[in-house]
Design a protein around this motif. Structure first.
Motif, short mmCIF file in Angstrom:
data_model
loop_
_atom_site.label_atom_id
_atom_site.label_comp_id
_atom_site.label_asym_id
_atom_site.label_seq_id
_atom_site.Cartn_x
_atom_site.Cartn_y
_atom_site.Cartn_z
N THR A 287 0.85 -1.19 0.00
CA THR A 287 0.00 0.00 0.00
C THR A 287 0.88 1.24 0.00
N ALA A 288 0.63 2.12 -0.93
CA ALA A 288 1.34 3.40 -1.01
C ALA A 288 0.37 4.52 -0.68
N SER A 289 0.83 5.50 0.07
CA SER A 289 -0.03 6.62 0.45
C SER A 289 0.80 7.89 0.51
N TRP A 290 0.16 8.99 0.18
CA TRP A 290 0.85 10.28 0.23
C TRP A 290 -0.18 11.38 0.44
N GLN A 291 0.33 12.52 0.87
CA GLN A 291 -0.53 13.67 1.12
C GLN A 291 -0.65 14.52 -0.13
N ARG A 292 -1.76 15.21 -0.22
CA ARG A 292 -1.99 16.14 -1.31
C ARG A 292 -1.89 17.57 -0.81
N ALA A 293 -1.56 18.45 -1.75
CA ALA A 293 -1.52 19.86 -1.40
C ALA A 293 -2.92 20.36 -1.05
N VAL A 294 -2.99 21.24 -0.09
CA VAL A 294 -4.28 21.77 0.36
C VAL A 294 -4.83 22.70 -0.72
N VAL A 295 -6.06 22.42 -1.15
CA VAL A 295 -6.72 23.22 -2.17
C VAL A 295 -7.76 24.10 -1.49
N PRO A 296 -7.78 25.40 -1.77
CA PRO A 296 -8.79 26.27 -1.13
C PRO A 296 -10.21 25.82 -1.46
N THR A 297 -11.07 25.87 -0.48
CA THR A 297 -12.46 25.47 -0.67
C THR A 297 -13.21 26.53 -1.46
N LEU A 298 -13.98 26.09 -2.44
CA LEU A 298 -14.75 27.01 -3.27
C LEU A 298 -15.91 27.60 -2.48
N PRO A 299 -16.29 28.84 -2.78
CA PRO A 299 -17.49 29.41 -2.14
C PRO A 299 -18.74 28.63 -2.55
N LEU A 300 -19.75 28.68 -1.71
CA LEU A 300 -20.97 27.94 -1.95
C LEU A 300 -21.63 28.37 -3.27
N GLU A 301 -21.61 29.65 -3.57
CA GLU A 301 -22.23 30.13 -4.80
C GLU A 301 -21.54 29.57 -6.04
N ALA A 302 -20.22 29.47 -5.98
CA ALA A 302 -19.49 28.94 -7.13
C ALA A 302 -19.76 27.45 -7.32
N VAL A 303 -19.93 26.73 -6.23
CA VAL A 303 -20.20 25.30 -6.32
C VAL A 303 -21.57 25.05 -6.96
N LEU A 304 -22.55 25.90 -6.65
CA LEU A 304 -23.91 25.69 -7.13
C LEU A 304 -24.15 26.26 -8.53
N ALA A 305 -23.17 26.95 -9.08
CA ALA A 305 -23.39 27.64 -10.35
C ALA A 305 -23.70 26.67 -11.49
N ARG A 306 -23.11 25.47 -11.48
CA ARG A 306 -23.32 24.50 -12.55
C ARG A 306 -24.33 23.44 -12.19
N GLY A 307 -25.10 23.67 -11.18
CA GLY A 307 -26.08 22.68 -10.75
C GLY A 307 -25.50 21.74 -9.72
N VAL A 308 -26.36 20.92 -9.16
CA VAL A 308 -25.96 20.02 -8.08
C VAL A 308 -26.76 18.73 -8.19
N VAL A 309 -26.19 17.65 -7.73
CA VAL A 309 -26.87 16.36 -7.64
C VAL A 309 -27.27 16.15 -6.19
N ALA A 310 -28.57 16.09 -5.93
CA ALA A 310 -29.09 15.91 -4.58
C ALA A 310 -29.24 14.43 -4.28
N VAL A 311 -28.83 14.03 -3.07
CA VAL A 311 -28.82 12.62 -2.68
C VAL A 311 -29.63 12.45 -1.41
N ASP A 312 -30.56 11.50 -1.44
CA ASP A 312 -31.34 11.11 -0.26
C ASP A 312 -30.90 9.71 0.12
N MET A 313 -30.32 9.55 1.32
CA MET A 313 -29.76 8.27 1.76
C MET A 313 -30.83 7.47 2.48
N ASN A 314 -31.11 6.27 1.98
CA ASN A 314 -32.16 5.40 2.52
C ASN A 314 -31.57 4.08 3.00
N ASP A 315 -32.45 3.23 3.48
CA ASP A 315 -32.01 1.96 4.06
C ASP A 315 -31.35 1.06 3.04
N ASP A 316 -31.82 1.07 1.80
CA ASP A 316 -31.29 0.14 0.82
C ASP A 316 -30.94 0.79 -0.52
#
Length: 444
Positions: A287-316
């Motif tokens: 197993t090989a593992s390594w760290q990634r460079a920290v990427v700045p988090t996008l603002p909420l408005e920028a994330v929603l600009a292209r639409g979003v996939v909504a997920v409802d988590m159920n039993d099955d």
């Protein structure tokens, strides 16, 4: 009427902090013998160091850590000693976090049982007055009073261990240790169990170090796939290469994220490695593992600009629907099923498969984010919340309402333990709705 519960504000989850990939090692008999010898030797050092740090309790500081490392350096090496002491330190810290979590759970159970014991038999709950319901009958009341006493004893013993800094850790796993007393039920011979136990207690892990050849001086993998390990000082007689190294006959090749891994080792950037023996399958893994460079988090408005996939988590299943930038449904909803019965490995595999399909769906439709609800049924899944309503408890308990399957441990020269979440960018946090950017189409 009571006040309606208000949903917490959504937030954007940051990307994965690291990467972990695994490949199979097709080792020869000679390689397997050397790896077993080295792993068992280093495992014994790790066991002794863990026992020492447990005896120290809370009286630990940097000088004591340095003294433990110096004590192990003579029989191994400075780098092996650093990896061993860091691993045992992480194991001790993990056990301490487990103690804190168990104490919090015990206090919650004790408080709930005490509240229900103080109510008259058969009394109904009154949410406005903040009153819980009483137990159904005297037999149940008596059984719960005995359970209360047992939980209080457990809490007292745990608080004593916490105050002393004492942890109880089984190297190799408590489940496998207990299996030793039930070999007939498990269908194992004593020799087969001994092989599993020895493999589980081996230590063959080394942190990466930037600036060193291929990013790791202790366990080295070149860009051509050659794997070699630096032998401990006590086992240098097994070396088949200069400078006390052993070069394995097996060649290594990573299929997943191979380009990213190769770019790191060519640039001599830190990559951590762990060698593991799966005795039931008769296979060795790297197993090989390594760290990634920290990427700045996008603002909420920028994330929603292209639409979003909504997920409802159920039993099955996961109920999925694509939304546009204004929150309106687009197209037809989708359903990604999974089966949460069986072992923990099976459940994790089912969730990973469903999440992979979700990520493929998201990228295929051009959405930039995934919105995941956070149910958090932690309190509701307990027996004291719904009493004899086993059907509802059984329905709620397996729901993936808090965390999706975790990625393996993330190591660098100086590492931070990775948060639990989907390694490809879709994460679930606790306490409020989540918006996670879909940054990759494969689940690591």
């Amino acid at each position: 009427m009571g006040e309606l519960r208000k949903p917490a504000a959504p937030f954007v989850v940051s990307g994965p902090a690291g990467v972990s990939v695994r490949t199979r090692l097709r080792v020869s008999a000679a390689d397997a013998a050397v790896l077993t010898e080295v792993g068992s030797f280093l495992g014994s050092l790790a066991a002794g160091d863990l026992a020492g740090i447990s005896r120290q309790g809370r009286d630990r500081d940097a000088p004591s850590w340095a003294a433990r490392k110096r004590a192990l350096t003579g029989s191994s090496s400075a780098r092996w000693a650093g990896s061993v002491t860091k691993a045992t330190q992480d194991q001790w810290a993990l056990a301490r976090r487990g103690q804190a979590a168990e104490m919090a759970w015990l206090r919650g159970q004790i408080a709930r049982i005490e509240a229900r014991l103080s109510r008259p038999l058969g009394a109904k709950a009154d949410k406005r007055a903040g009153l819980v319901r009483g137990y159904a009958g005297r037999a149940e009341w008596h059984a719960k009073s005995r359970r209360l006493s047992a939980l209080q004893d457990r809490l007292a013993a745990l608080e004593g261990d916490w105050a002393a800094g004492r942890v109880r850790v089984v190297r190799g796993g408590k489940k496998l240790a207990r299996l030793r007393h039930h070999l007939d039920e498990a269908g194992l011979s004593r020799q087969a169990w001994q092989e599993r136990w020895q493999a589980a207690r081996m230590f063959l892990a080394a942190d990466g170090e930037s600036g060193k050849r291929c990013g790791n001086e202790t366990i080295r993998v070149t860009d051509t796939g050659q794997l070699s390990i630096r032998l401990p000082a006590a086992l240098t007689h097994m070396a088949n290469a200069p400078h006390g190294r052993y070069v394995l006959d097996a060649m290594t090749a990573f299929t997943h994220r191979s380009e990213e891994w190769r770019d790191r080792i060519v640039a001599d950037r830190a990559v951590a490695y762990r060698i593991h023996h799966d005795v039931p399958r008769g296979r060795w893994y790297l197993t090989a593992s390594w760290q990634r460079a920290v990427v700045p988090t996008l603002p909420l408005e920028a994330v929603l600009a292209r639409g979003v996939v909504a997920v409802d988590m159920n039993d099955d299943h996961l109920a999925v629907w694509r939304l546009d930038a204004h929150g309106n449904p687009v197209g037809r909803p989708r359903r990604f099923a999974y089966d949460l019965s069986g072992s923990a490995r099976h459940r994790d595999a089912q969730l990973r498969h469903a999440l992979t399909r979700l990520l493929h769906f998201t990228r295929r439709h051009g959405a930039a984010a995934i919105a995941v609800e956070d149910l958090d049924f932690t309190d509701g899944a307990g027996r004291e919340q719904f009493g004899r309503n086993k059907g509802f408890r059984r329905l709620v308990s397996p729901l993936p309402d808090r965390e999706v399957p975790s990625a393996p441990r993330l190591d660098g020269r100086r590492t931070e333990r990775g948060h639990r979440g989907c390694g490809s960018g879709a994460h679930v946090a606790v306490g409020r709705p989540v918006l996670a950017a879909a940054t990759d189409d494969r689940h690591s």
